[in-house]
Design a protein around this motif. Structure first.
Motif, mmCIF file in Angstrom:
data_model
loop_
_atom_site.group_PDB
_atom_site.id
_atom_site.type_symbol
_atom_site.label_atom_id
_atom_site.label_comp_id
_atom_site.label_asym_id
_atom_site.label_seq_id
_atom_site.Cartn_x
_atom_site.Cartn_y
_atom_site.Cartn_z
ATOM 1 N N ARG A 1 0.475 -1.411 0.115
ATOM 2 C CA ARG A 1 0.056 -0.392 -0.075
ATOM 3 C C ARG A 1 1.091 0.874 0.083
ATOM 4 N NH1 ARG A 1 -3.369 -1.892 5.392
ATOM 5 N NH2 ARG A 1 -1.073 -2.578 5.317
ATOM 6 N N SER B 1 -8.650 -2.863 -0.119
ATOM 7 C CA SER B 1 -10.141 -2.802 -0.199
ATOM 8 C C SER B 1 -9.885 -1.819 -1.934
ATOM 9 C CB SER B 1 -9.917 -2.146 1.290
ATOM 10 O OG SER B 1 -9.530 -1.747 1.515
ATOM 11 N N ASP B 2 -10.827 -1.279 -1.960
ATOM 12 C CA ASP B 2 -11.461 -0.147 -2.794
ATOM 13 C C ASP B 2 -9.987 0.760 -2.255
ATOM 14 O OD1 ASP B 2 -12.183 -1.907 -4.893
ATOM 15 O OD2 ASP B 2 -14.420 -1.279 -4.107
ATOM 16 N N ALA B 3 -10.636 1.070 -0.896
ATOM 17 C CA ALA B 3 -10.155 2.284 -0.746
ATOM 18 C C ALA B 3 -8.443 2.403 -0.564
ATOM 19 C CB ALA B 3 -10.518 2.379 0.868
ATOM 20 N N ASP B 4 -7.799 0.769 -0.752
ATOM 21 C CA ASP B 4 -6.369 0.942 -0.279
ATOM 22 C C ASP B 4 -6.221 1.439 -2.264
ATOM 23 O OD1 ASP B 4 -6.086 0.197 1.847
ATOM 24 O OD2 ASP B 4 -6.415 -1.808 1.581
ATOM 25 N N ASP B 5 -7.555 1.113 -3.283
ATOM 26 C CA ASP B 5 -6.523 2.279 -4.643
ATOM 27 C C ASP B 5 -5.800 0.749 -5.004
ATOM 28 O OD1 ASP B 5 -6.673 3.851 -6.945
ATOM 29 O OD2 ASP B 5 -6.480 4.821 -5.693
ATOM 30 N N PRO B 6 -5.891 -0.234 -4.906
ATOM 31 C CA PRO B 6 -5.376 -1.780 -5.782
ATOM 32 C C PRO B 6 -4.727 -0.690 -7.255
ATOM 33 C CG PRO B 6 -7.336 -2.048 -5.323
ATOM 34 C CD PRO B 6 -7.272 -0.549 -4.607
ATOM 35 N N ARG B 7 -5.569 -0.295 -8.230
ATOM 36 C CA ARG B 7 -5.548 0.355 -9.415
ATOM 37 C C ARG B 7 -4.229 1.342 -9.399
ATOM 38 N NH1 ARG B 7 -9.258 2.065 -14.066
ATOM 39 N NH2 ARG B 7 -7.727 3.227 -15.694
ATOM 40 N N SER B 8 -4.305 2.653 -8.534
ATOM 41 C CA SER B 8 -2.997 3.518 -8.196
ATOM 42 C C SER B 8 -2.340 3.238 -7.939
ATOM 43 C CB SER B 8 -3.247 4.204 -7.397
ATOM 44 O OG SER B 8 -4.598 5.128 -8.259
ATOM 45 N N GLU C 1 1.472 3.219 -9.884
ATOM 46 C CA GLU C 1 3.008 3.443 -8.685
ATOM 47 C C GLU C 1 3.644 2.495 -9.466
ATOM 48 O OE1 GLU C 1 4.897 5.644 -5.502
ATOM 49 O OE2 GLU C 1 1.995 5.612 -5.169
ATOM 50 N N ARG D 1 -12.833 -9.365 -7.555
ATOM 51 C CA ARG D 1 -13.536 -8.161 -8.308
ATOM 52 C C ARG D 1 -13.987 -9.270 -9.872
ATOM 53 N NH1 ARG D 1 -9.394 -5.794 -5.418
ATOM 54 N NH2 ARG D 1 -9.988 -3.893 -4.370
ATOM 55 N N GLU E 1 -12.856 -4.605 -13.481
ATOM 56 C CA GLU E 1 -11.981 -3.900 -12.650
ATOM 57 C C GLU E 1 -10.459 -4.351 -13.050
ATOM 58 O OE1 GLU E 1 -13.456 -3.637 -9.036
ATOM 59 O OE2 GLU E 1 -15.050 -3.165 -9.161
#
Length: 273
Positions: A140, A173-180, A184, A226, A230
């Motif tokens: 994360r 979780s979605d709050a962790d924003d795996p796509r971002s 990175e 997911r 996604e």
């Protein structure tokens, strides 16, 4: 891109920061699915609950290991010699480095985890000085992770790297924003690098996915399966290798036996930069 002059950031504390034997542990449960011995009665009991709901989970674990072997071999065949395996899990036969070295003796790997149990096992069993490095970092926080994975004894980010995210992003979780997070990581890689990824599917067998995720709510880390769109979005900016994002047992396995493949709810794919 991290440089040797940049001191590695301290590894962030996480929900795995302390060894917990009072909760089922996902890494130990996964070890049990693979018929390993690094698990406790509480893990085996939780795994039994999962398997009662979705007996195919054990086959999915083996299919994921088989995908890892094929994907790592593909990356090595493309000339990649460096492997960054994030969320490596408890040691098991056929790990990333073992698969890579079958293709090239020049292979080297950095194994990353934020779980003290995993780190202790990985370091104790590491017998490949100069070829495999084990570092503590949290997925994360990809910036700090890259700093710790690079440097004099780590990876050279001026050369292509295969980033391995096998069955790990569904713990974000979605709050962790795996796509971002993935974006990175891959932004720091040079052209010619690759992303090797597998992820639990929410839409192949929805009832099994929901029931299993509910069981994992009572473990040390919940699951977030997911749907296909996604998972495909995690490869944004990369060129997907044929056949694209597909069920894990089907990725470049046309000539291999695939027992219960139609019941396995995990996606897998490889993207090139």
């Amino acid at each position: 891109v991290p440089t040797e002059a940049t001191p590695p950031a301290p590894a962030p504390r996480s929900r795995f920061s302390a060894l917990r034997t009072d909760l089922p542990h996902p890494a130990r449960m996964y070890d049990h699915y693979l018929n390993g011995k690094n698990n406790l009665p509480i893990d085996r009991a939780a795994a039994a609950d999962v398997l009662a709901l979705a007996p195919e989970v054990r086959q999915m674990a083996f299919a994921n290991r088989a995908f890892l072997r094929r994907a790592v071999s593909f990356a090595a065949g493309c000339g990649i010699r460096q492997f960054l395996d994030i969320g490596v899990g408890l040691p098991a036969a056929g790990d990333t480095y073992e698969c890579a070295v079958l293709a090239t003796e020049e292979a080297r790997a950095v194994y990353v985890d934020n779980d003290p149990l995993v780190l202790a096992h990985a370091r104790a069993l590491s017998t490949r000085p100069g070829r495999v490095r084990v570092v503590e970092a949290d997925l994360r926080d990809p910036g700090a992770l890259l700093q710790r994975a690079g440097g004099r004894s780590g990876l050279d980010f001026r050369r292509p790297v295969a980033v391995v995210l096998a069955a790990v992003l569904h713990y974000l979780s979605d709050a962790d924003d795996p796509r971002s997070v993935v974006g990175e990581l891959m932004a720091a890689m040079v052209p010619g690098s690759a992303l090797l990824l597998s992820h639990l599917a929410a839409d192949l067998r929805p009832e099994a996915a929901r029931a299993t995720a509910e069981t994992y709510r009572h473990s040390a880390a919940p699951l977030f399966p997911r749907p296909l769109p996604e998972v495909c979005a995690l490869f944004t900016g990369l060129s997907l290798v044929n056949p694209g994002v597909v069920p894990v047992a089907s990725w470049r396995a046309d000539r291999l036996p695939r027992p219960h493949a139609d019941r396995q709810w995990m996606y897998a794919g490889v993207g090139r930069k």
